[in-house]
Design a protein around this motif. Structure first.
Motif, PDB file in Angstrom:
ATOM      1  N   ALA A   1       2.287   1.592  -3.288  1.00 23.30           N
ATOM      2  CA  ALA A   1       1.301   2.066  -4.275  1.00 23.30           C
ATOM      3  C   ALA A   1       1.173   3.591  -4.221  1.00 23.30           C
ATOM      4  O   ALA A   1       1.011   4.256  -5.256  1.00 23.30           O
TER       5      ALA A   1
ATOM      6  N   ALA B   1       2.070   6.052  -7.243  1.00 18.60           N
ATOM      7  CA  ALA B   1       1.076   7.010  -7.728  1.00 18.60           C
ATOM      8  C   ALA B   1       1.675   8.424  -7.785  1.00 18.60           C
ATOM      9  O   ALA B   1       1.431   9.178  -8.736  1.00 18.60           O
TER      10      ALA B   1
ATOM     11  N   SER C   1      -4.226   5.379  -6.566  1.00 20.32           N
ATOM     12  CA  SER C   1      -3.792   6.494  -7.423  1.00 20.32           C
ATOM     13  C   SER C   1      -4.897   7.550  -7.520  1.00 20.32           C
ATOM     14  O   SER C   1      -4.614   8.753  -7.538  1.00 20.32           O
ATOM     15  N   ASP C   2      -6.156   7.096  -7.557  1.00 22.32           N
ATOM     16  CA  ASP C   2      -7.263   8.062  -7.569  1.00 22.32           C
ATOM     17  C   ASP C   2      -7.252   8.913  -6.296  1.00 22.32           C
ATOM     18  O   ASP C   2      -7.416  10.140  -6.352  1.00 22.32           O
TER      19      ASP C   2
ATOM     20  N   GLN D   1      -0.689   6.249 -15.620  1.00 18.04           N
ATOM     21  CA  GLN D   1      -0.933   4.812 -15.714  1.00 18.04           C
ATOM     22  C   GLN D   1      -2.407   4.554 -15.401  1.00 18.04           C
ATOM     23  O   GLN D   1      -3.090   5.424 -14.844  1.00 18.04           O
ATOM     24  N   PRO D   2      -2.923   3.357 -15.764  1.00 12.24           N
ATOM     25  CA  PRO D   2      -4.336   3.049 -15.454  1.00 12.24           C
ATOM     26  C   PRO D   2      -4.641   3.302 -13.978  1.00 12.24           C
ATOM     27  O   PRO D   2      -3.825   2.999 -13.104  1.00 12.24           O
ATOM     28  N   ALA D   3      -5.824   3.856 -13.756  1.00 15.55           N
ATOM     29  CA  ALA D   3      -6.188   4.283 -12.392  1.00 15.55           C
ATOM     30  C   ALA D   3      -6.372   3.098 -11.458  1.00 15.55           C
ATOM     31  O   ALA D   3      -6.822   2.024 -11.868  1.00 15.55           O
ATOM     32  N   THR D   4      -5.988   3.301 -10.208  1.00 11.91           N
ATOM     33  CA  THR D   4      -6.263   2.348  -9.125  1.00 11.91           C
ATOM     34  C   THR D   4      -6.927   3.155  -8.021  1.00 11.91           C
ATOM     35  O   THR D   4      -6.858   4.395  -8.033  1.00 11.91           O
ATOM     36  N   PRO D   5      -7.561   2.485  -7.055  1.00  7.57           N
ATOM     37  CA  PRO D   5      -8.161   3.249  -5.951  1.00  7.57           C
ATOM     38  C   PRO D   5      -7.133   4.152  -5.260  1.00  7.57           C
ATOM     39  O   PRO D   5      -7.446   5.291  -4.907  1.00  7.57           O
TER      40      PRO D   5
ATOM     41  N   GLN E   1       0.823  -1.208   0.000  1.00 13.33           N
ATOM     42  CA  GLN E   1       0.000   0.000   0.000  1.00 13.33           C
ATOM     43  C   GLN E   1       0.859   1.261   0.000  1.00 13.33           C
ATOM     44  O   GLN E   1       0.581   2.215  -0.723  1.00 13.33           O
TER      45      GLN E   1
ATOM     46  N   VAL F   1      -9.637   3.840   0.791  1.00  8.48           N
ATOM     47  CA  VAL F   1      -9.183   2.932  -0.279  1.00  8.48           C
ATOM     48  C   VAL F   1      -9.075   1.514   0.279  1.00  8.48           C
ATOM     49  O   VAL F   1      -8.926   1.332   1.485  1.00  8.48           O
TER      50      VAL F   1
END
Lengths: 788, 61
Positions: free
Chosen positions: A601, A605, A626-627, A620-624, A598, B22
């Motif tokens: 991550a 991000a 990175s959002d 890069q493609p969004a993740t919870p 985590q 999250v």
């Protein structure tokens, strides 16, 4: 604080230029030619104090070690002296964010110091004026990412320890779970039941095998009896007749001898000697007959003939059989060790004086175990072990070894008796030879006749002897044919053993039964081994459970586990409580193990966002995560851009609604109308300056005894017009208020001082001349920033 | 302005990400406390939290 820099050439002779000094003024104006190492000096100072100035410039970082040798930096303040030495040849060219310790060494006031110790006294902030808003923000996110990475490294040890502790707790709870022991004991019980079932199956097979063997033997005897029996009976009859005839001849010869001896009276002396030898022969013959009878008796008992070769051959066979049986017995004894120990333990307890049934022998899991219950447990265990069949096989082998020992003893005695018989016969022959030799000296007819009579006696004796042996052996051979049984008796035995109807293929049935028995024995052996292993496993589980409980209940280091779970009562737990504890510990471990991923991550991000905002790559493609990171950064920037300075410079003093970092645009309102502009459009000197000014105001003030150096690098765009006044005021205010210890403003050469000095006079001319000389000498000059 | 060698900005950011709810927020929250509280205390608290959580029904296999 005064800073001096010195870079040595590397082994290849390469040496990047670097400025020599930043003087000790609160506000330093440093102006000079390009490519003389102004920015390089400041970047090295950042590196030495824990900064990462090359995070956004990997290409420049990779070329540094090949461009210069070791770098020495000395920072001399009123009460502190810093000495840094950087070793570019040791740096990892692939990692601009490598550990500070690898970069070089640091000494504060002469003592080797850590980064924390350095930073407690010296902090360097560099703001690059050549960057637009996008690049400045991108660098900011990269810096934040680096902070998160360093934080992750700082907590890695505790995180690993926490995970290991939970892992160990899960193992201990699992070991204490009584369901494991119950399952293991169930396996042991199942194996025992299988063993008993196979033993029960083998028992009738063994009985049938014994019956078939008896029938096979009887059948062989019957066949033998029917084949050789008549001939042997006839032989016996003939031997008996011949023996009678030899006996008659012997009687006659004895009578003749007696008569002739009387006639030979005159040769008394010689006769006396002959009589003595005669007496000797008689005694030796009796001894030989006695020895022979003993041999025949022993041979009959051993089921053998009197042949020495046959006896010795059988003795050799017996030795081999004893060796094989003893080896098997030893092998079984090893696997039977537990049963023997249990049996012996019971015996030992019986022998201990003063023990009563109520005497406590030891404690198990906190409870006393008395002699009565321990003895009962031993009896139960012994009975269980007796049922495995190993004990029965051991008994059978013991009986077999005893029988072989007895047979060997008998045959050894027979072998010795045969030797004695041979010797006795040799003694008889020797006496007869003496007699014959003495007879030669006699000339008289009486003696001659005596000699002839003696010869007849000898022949009759020899015939009698031979025939007796042959008769006994013939009788013995007949007895061996069927053990003395008649045909009718043998037929009765076969029918009694296997039934008249199933005697046709006894050999075939015997083979089939033997194979089945061998298969069962192998399966029993295998089961025995499995049961032994299962018992050991069960004992091991029991021990591990006790140790696990003791560890969790008694050891201080597991206090945290006792504080969160009712460990003190674990021996009373229901199965569901163990399940719950395992679930809770596993989910806790997932939380702990998730820390690395985590935090990583979040770092990823931030780096991704820095690259995106700088215009160097796509998101890069969004993740919870990175959002969430982007949302937080957007919120922070929106707040930052709402400061009066930035709002005034960039948005005409209007309120900023939102910064969108995904689309790289800023929303605000102008006279009630929604406005939108890309971040990349905020690239003018004015706008970048406004942002830089905001950054300057956000620098944390110095701690006690700490020197904070602010370097404004490449700020040429900001010194034109009224911005120079604004900047000067801001910087003086920061220094004066103590929010920054020292400021260095680095700018490129603004004029040709050599030329302007020629045209100037007075104090201004002196100043220009000094600057021109410095530029000509070292390429730059550094002096207190003038008030404007 | 972020001070790269200071742990506070990183902790603040991690706390904000955790507060955003999250997946794995527990791990982020634990990370921010690892340097400030004794490990035994943190572990006991973590287990107590997990005990209070309802058991998630298993998906049919």
């Amino acid at each position: 604080m005064r800073f001096t820099f010195k870079a040595a050439p590397n082994d290849a002779g390469a040496q990047l230029p670097i400025i020599e000094e930043i003087p000790d003024h609160p506000l330093v104006w440093l102006e000079g030619r390009n490519a003389i190492g102004k920015s390089l000096a400041v970047r090295f100072l950042e590196l030495a104090t824990g900064g990462r100035p090359y995070l956004n410039n990997q290409a420049a970082w990779e070329t540094l070690p090949g461009s210069l040798g070791r770098v020495k930096i000395v920072a001399q303040g009123a009460s502190s002296k810093f000495e840094f030495e950087l070793f570019p040849e040791r740096w990892d060219r692939q990692a601009a964010a490598q550990s500070w310790e690898r970069l070089g060494t640091a000494r504060v006031n002469g003592a080797t110091s850590s980064l924390d110790e350095v930073r407690a006294r010296l902090r360097v902030h560099r703001i690059a004026g050549e960057e637009g808003l996008s690049r400045a923000l991108g660098r900011e996110f990269q810096t934040q990412a680096e902070g998160v990475r360093q934080f992750a490294a700082a907590i890695a040890g505790d995180q690993g320890t926490a995970s290991d502790l939970l892992d160990e707790a899960i193992t201990l709870i699992d070991r204490a779970d009584p369901r494991h022991l119950a399952a293991a004991e169930k396996i042991v019980e199942s194996l025992r039941e299988s063993s008993i079932r196979l033993s029960e199956e083998r028992s009738p097979i063994e009985e049938r095998i014994a019956a078939v063997r008896a029938a096979v033997n009887a059948k062989a005897s019957l066949e033998s009896l029917r084949g050789r029996g008549p001939d042997l009976l006839r032989q016996i009859s003939e031997f008996e007749e011949q023996l009678k005839e030899a006996s008659v001849r012997r009687e006659r010869a004895v009578t003749s001898l007696t008569q002739l001896a009387n006639k030979a009276d005159k040769e008394a002396e010689l006769t006396k000697k002959l009589e003595q030898i005669e007496s000797l022969i008689s005694r030796r013959e009796k001894a030989a007959v006695k020895a022979r009878d003993e041999v025949m008796d022993l041979a009959h008992r051993a089921g053998m003939t009197s042949s020495p070769d046959g006896v010795r051959s059988r003795l050799d066979e017996i030795a081999g059989e004893i060796k094989d049986a003893a080896a098997r017995r030893s092998e079984l004894a090893r696997s039977d060790a537990v049963r023997v120990i249990v049996t012996r333990l019971g015996d030992v307890l019986d022998d201990v004086p003063g023990l009563t049934d109520a005497t406590t022998l030891f404690d198990l899991n906190g409870g006393p175990v008395d002699r009565a219950s321990f003895s009962a447990a031993l009896d139960l265990r012994r009975r269980e072990l007796d049922e495995t069949g190993v004990a029965q096989e051991v008994d059978a082998l013991d009986r077999r070894l005893l029988g072989l020992g007895e047979e060997r003893e008998l045959l050894t005695t027979l072998d010795s008796a045969i030797d004695v018989l041979v010797h006795k016969r040799e003694m008889v022959v020797e006496a007869l030879d003496q007699f014959e030799e003495l007879g030669k000296s006699l000339e008289s007819g009486a003696v001659k006749k005596l000699k002839e009579a003696r010869t007849q006696l000898n022949e009759a004796h020899a015939d009698s002897e031979r025939l007796t042996v042959e008769l006994i052996e013939a009788r013995h051979a007949y007895a061996l044919l069927a053990g003395g049984a008649t045909e009718l008796e043998l037929e009765g035995r076969i029918a009694a053993a296997v039934g008249a109807s199933s005697s046709a293929d006894l050999d075939g049935e015997s083979d089939t039964l033997e194979k089945r028995r061998e298969q069962l024995s192998r399966e029993l052996d295998s089961l025995s081994r499995e049961a032994h292993a299962a018992e050991q496993s069960s004992a091991s589980i029991r021990l591990e459970a006790a140790v696990a409980v003791q560890t969790m209940v008694g050891q201080a280091e597991w206090g945290w586990l006792r504080a969160s779970l009712p460990i003190d009562d674990i021996e009373k737990w229901l199965p569901s409580q163990f399940t719950t504890a395992q679930r809770v510990l596993s989910s806790s471990q997932q939380v702990v193990d998730g820390v690395v991923g985590q935090v990583g991550a979040v770092e990823t991000a931030l780096r991704d966002l820095g690259v995106h905002v700088s215009g160097e790559g796509e998101l890069q493609p969004a993740t919870p995560v990175s959002d969430a990171v982007i949302d937080i950064c957007e919120r922070r920037l929106t707040q930052q851009f709402g400061s009066p300075e930035i709002s005034s410079a960039l948005f005409d003093g209007e309120r900023v609604d939102r910064v969108n970092l995904r689309q790289l645009v800023i929303f605000w309102e102008h006279e009630g109308q929604p406005m939108l502009r890309p971040l990349s459009a905020f690239s003018s000197g004015e706008q970048a300056f406004a942002y830089a000014r905001a950054l300057i105001e956000q620098i944390p003030p110095p701690g006690e005894g700490q020197h904070v150096l602010l370097v404004l690098d490449e700020f040429s765009a900001f010194i034109a017009g009224d911005r120079r006044v604004l900047l000067s005021r801001l910087l003086r205010e920061r220094v004066k208020s103590g929010k920054v210890s020292q400021v260095v403003l680095i700018v490129p050469l603004t004029q040709d001082y050599e030329t302007t000095a020629l045209a100037a006079t007075g104090k201004a001319g002196e100043t220009l001349r000094r600057r021109a000389d410095a530029v000509a000498s070292v390429g730059y000059f550094a002096e207190p920033m003038l008030e404007t | 302005m972020i001070d790269p060698a200071s742990k506070d900005p990183a902790v603040g950011l991690l706390r904000e990400v955790a507060a955003a709810g999250v997946p794995g927020e527990d791990s982020l929250r634990l990370a921010t406390e690892l340097t400030t509280r004794p490990l035994p205390e943190l572990l006991a608290e973590l287990i107590a939290d997990q005990l209070e959580r309802p058991v998630e029904p298993r998906a049919p296999e």
